[in-house]
Structure formats: C-alpha cells, structure tokens
Design an enzyme around this catalytic site. Structure first.
Site, PDB file in Angstrom:
ATOM      1  N   GLU A 218       3.413 -13.774 -21.934  1.00  0.00           N
ATOM      2  CA  GLU A 218       2.966 -15.062 -21.410  1.00  0.00           C
ATOM      3  C   GLU A 218       3.173 -15.032 -19.901  1.00  0.00           C
ATOM      4  OE1 GLU A 218       1.338 -16.762 -23.309  1.00  0.00           O
ATOM      5  OE2 GLU A 218       1.996 -15.953 -25.230  1.00  0.00           O
ATOM      6  N   CYS A 252       3.988 -22.598 -15.193  1.00  0.00           N
ATOM      7  CA  CYS A 252       3.019 -21.493 -15.259  1.00  0.00           C
ATOM      8  C   CYS A 252       1.589 -21.981 -15.437  1.00  0.00           C
ATOM      9  CB  CYS A 252       3.393 -20.521 -16.378  1.00  0.00           C
ATOM     10  SG  CYS A 252       3.443 -21.254 -18.024  1.00  0.00           S
TER      11      CYS A 252
END
Length: 470
Positions: A218, A252
């Site tokens: 990720e 993010c």
C-alpha cells in the site's frame, strides 16, 4: 524511543520461528479467531483516549478527535465488520465444474497461510497497524508487526496493547529503526503487508524477493482532484479541505493536487480560504484541531518544496496563520499553476501544501493524469454522470471517491489498494481476508466418471471424445 528497548536484529528470526511453530501446532479455529478479535476490540476501545494522547505526543501536537476518528473508529469499524462476516467467509465456497466434468464437484477453501508480517507507517500508526493485523487474525494467521520508528511512543503503546491481548507466540511486535525494518522485510513470511512510500516499497519488494514472499504493498503517489466546470466551487472547497488538511495532509490518499477550469481558480482559492479560516481561525498555533508535521525531517522536506516553488516564481498563497518551525507548524498553503519541474509536483506531498493546476478542456485534464504514474486515489467532482463515467473509463487509480475525498477508505466492503507505482494487492473486508488466506481449490471426484474412459486406446471412447470436444 530508547534504543535499549529496540528489538535486537538477532532476535527477529527466532521470533518468527516461534510464531510459526505455534501456528503449526494449533491452527486457529473460528472460536479462537472470534475471541481474539473481540478481545482486541475491547482493549482498543478501553484505551482510545490513551491512544490519542500517545499519538499527539509523537506528533508534537495532533488533533485528539482526528486520532479518535482515523485511528480509533476505522480500526473498530473494521474489526466489527470482520466479526460480522467471519463465519461465512471461512466456509468452503462451492464452484461449478461445467457439464464436461459432471458428476464431480468443486470448492474453494480459505485456509490460513501461517505467519503474516505487517510493516506499518507513522501517519496513522494505529489504524494502519491494527487493520491488517486484525484481518490476518481473522484469516487464521499469526502476526509479526513492525510499527514505525517515527512514532516511537505509539509503537510502545501498540506493543503493550497487543501483549495484553495475545500470547507472545501468536502476535509479536518488533520495534526499532531502519536497520530493524530492513531485516524484518527480508524474513521468510508467508505474506507481508507494507504501507508506506513508493521508494521504500521498492526496497521492501527487493528484500522479500529471495524468499518469494507474497506482498501487499500500500504505497502512495500523487492523488489528483479533477474538479469539473459544473460542480459548485463552495461545496468542492469544503470537501477537498477535509481531505487535504485532515491530519495536516499527512494521509496517503489526501488530494495531492487539484485540476480545475482556469476560470474557477480565483473563486476556488477564495472558497478554500473561507473554509480554512472557518475551521481553524487565523491563529493556528492555538487551535487544537490543526495537527503538526510529525518530525523535523518531514518539516524540512515540505519547507524545501515551498522554497523551491518561490525560487521558480510560483505564487504560494497562505490560507490562514503562519509557519512556526519550533512547533513544526506549517499552514494550509496553495501553489498556483506549478510546472512539473517544481519539486512539489515530483513527489507525493504528504503535507498541507496544495498545488492548483488549471486546464482548458476535460481531455487535457485526463491526459495530464494519464501522463503520470497511476495514483492511489482519484477524486472527480461533477454532477454530470456521463462526465464521471468518462473519467472512470479513461483513467486508472487505486480507488475513487466521486464528489468527495478519503471516504472510500472507510467503507469496509470496498477493497483498498493501489495500482502500479501506488501499490499492489488490496485489503479491507473480504478482499483482505482472501489476500491473507490461501484460497485452496479442491475437486471432489465421483465414484464413477467419464474420465475413467479417457485413456488409450482412445478409439474405444471415440463417442465420448466427440461429445466433449465440440
């Protein structure tokens, strides 16, 4: 954190072996998995206020409410979802065999992998540690967690929390700096989940390669907002402000830059200014809800983007307050039409700076997105369904929120993951359960089957060959 409390490098492999030996001796059944998740939930719920204070101490100042939402609520919500669906997900899934292979039957059985490694980042240090950990536990694995060295107090909190819930041979925690992280990534896990930057993700992938360790990466990247001409500027500013300045942009999937029609730029900047000042006021240093940059290195990196932009003649507009390096306080700032040569447009920003780039046509905006690496998130803003469908058709991203930001991450049944430079694989909900299981295909053959006739000399079963090869 005092290095005396860091995990010695020579202890990492023996700890992994201990976890694997315990797993092989007694693989977790439904009762144990459910009990583990319930105890984890109860322990986290009981210590939420302590968690928020601990994260705030690591950041210097972080909104306690944002920690309760982003690190508390999301983890509790995911555990609740796992508990709700676990029994059904564990069951074998019947699949068809097709008429040629009748009367056989087939199924897919989710079986545990063994020991799952989890490397968690600093920006949401509890959420991004406990969600993959809880998912791995639900899938019947043991877990070895490496939390971030950049939030050492939170790492200690996680170590104590997990020791309260799990025996040491079911869940273990390794603490320490980059040397511990590098060695950890090279351990022979049965699966490794890493959340962090693309640059570090490449190193993790290289470290895992000798063991062919399966990975869920990720990562990040530059997640764009595509604001279309029909969408109201005020509403867009409010929703983009939430996505951008939650956790001071240290997310993010935060909007990394905004593509918007040239004629809307000034109105959008004015709307952002009103939104930011309504939320935080003029004096950011006295606002509990405005989070600080996590450490001096990250602050210097972000200040470097601003210095580079100003040196290039790019206009930087501060929306409220002023910078205070002593507090690592960096105010919400927009940068107007930076070129791709500007540093702020080359790296994931991960902070409160928001570049605005104008476009003349939707084709131009889509082409700009496609000329860059595929983002972790994409945020189209339009009430025209045909326009949104076109954007979805002509771009590729890890995930999408239409007419909003961030919230797709929080929906349990939506898999969360990147594509290309923004990551590989996905987790959350059943996607995570399946990723951290071996989906074992099983064929059950019948006592009598036409397959028994398919052997030389084939001339004896020519009628059967003619039947199935048609």
């Amino acid at each position: 954190m005092d290095t005396a409390t860091d995990t010695p490098l020579h202890a990492l492999q023996p700890t992994l072996e201990q976890l694997r030996a315990a797993w092989q001796q007694r693989k977790p059944d439904y009762g144990q998995r459910r009990d583990d998740l319930l105890r984890l939930r109860a322990a986290l719920k009981r210590r939420l206020d302590e968690m928020a204070r601990t994260i705030a101490a690591d950041f210097g100042h972080r909104s306690l409410d944002e920690s309760r939402i982003a690190d508390g609520m999301t983890a509790l919500n995911e555990i609740d979802h796992l508990l709700r669906h676990l029994r059904r997900w564990m069951k074998p899934r019947r699949v068809g065999v097709g008429w040629r292979f009748l009367p056989a039957r087939a199924q897919v059985r989710p079986v545990p992998l063994g020991v799952v490694g989890v490397i968690a980042p600093w920006n949401y240090p509890v959420n991004l540690a406990l969600i993959p950990l809880a998912t791995a536990i639900a899938a019947g694995n043991h877990v070895y967690l490496k939390p971030s060295e950049h939030t050492p107090r939170t790492s200690a909190f996680l170590r104590d929390l997990l020791a309260e819930v799990f025996p040491a041979d079911r869940v273990a925690v390794a603490t320490g700096g980059a040397d511990v992280g590098a060695t950890f990534a090279g351990l022979p896990f049965d699966h490794l989940v890493f959340t962090g930057s693309t640059a570090v993700g490449r190193k993790v992938m290289a470290a895992a390669a000798p063991h062919l360790t399966p990975l869920t990466l990720e990562l990040g990247g530059k997640s764009p907002v595509l604001l279309c001409d029909d969408y109201p500027v005020e509403r867009a500013a409010a929703r983009i402000a939430t996505g951008k300045w939650f956790n001071c942009g240290q997310t993010c999937i935060a909007p990394d830059y905004v593509l918007l029609p040239a004629g809307k730029r000034d109105a959008f900047v004015a709307a952002l200014r009103r939104e930011v000042q309504a939320r935080y006021g003029a004096d950011l240093g006295n606002r509990d809800d405005y989070t600080r940059i996590v450490n001096d290195g990250q602050y210097a990196r972000l200040q470097g983007y601003l210095d580079d932009a100003r040196a290039r003649g790019i206009e930087a507009v501060t929306l409220a307050g002023s910078a205070d390096p002593a507090q690592r306080l960096l105010p919400p700032t927009v940068l107007l039409d930076p070129g791709d040569d500007a540093k702020v447009m080359q790296d994931e920003i991960f902070g409160p700076l928001l570049p605005l780039k104008t476009y003349a046509t939707l084709d131009e905006a889509i082409a700009y997105i496609n000329a860059h690496e595929r983002p972790l998130a994409l945020y189209p803003f339009s009430h025209d369904r045909a326009v949104v469908e076109r954007i979805l058709r002509d771009t590729v991203a890890g995930g999408v929120s239409v007419n909003d930001t961030l919230f797709h991450f929080a929906i349990p049944d939506l898999p969360f993951g990147g594509v290309g430079a923004s990551g590989m694989g996905a987790y959350h909900s059943r996607a995570g359960f399946d990723a951290l299981s071996k989906l074992l295909p099983v064929l059950w053959q019948a006592r009598r089957t036409g397959g028994d006739l398919l052997k030389p000399p084939y001339s004896k079963a020519q009628w059967l060959l003619d039947l199935i090869v048609r």
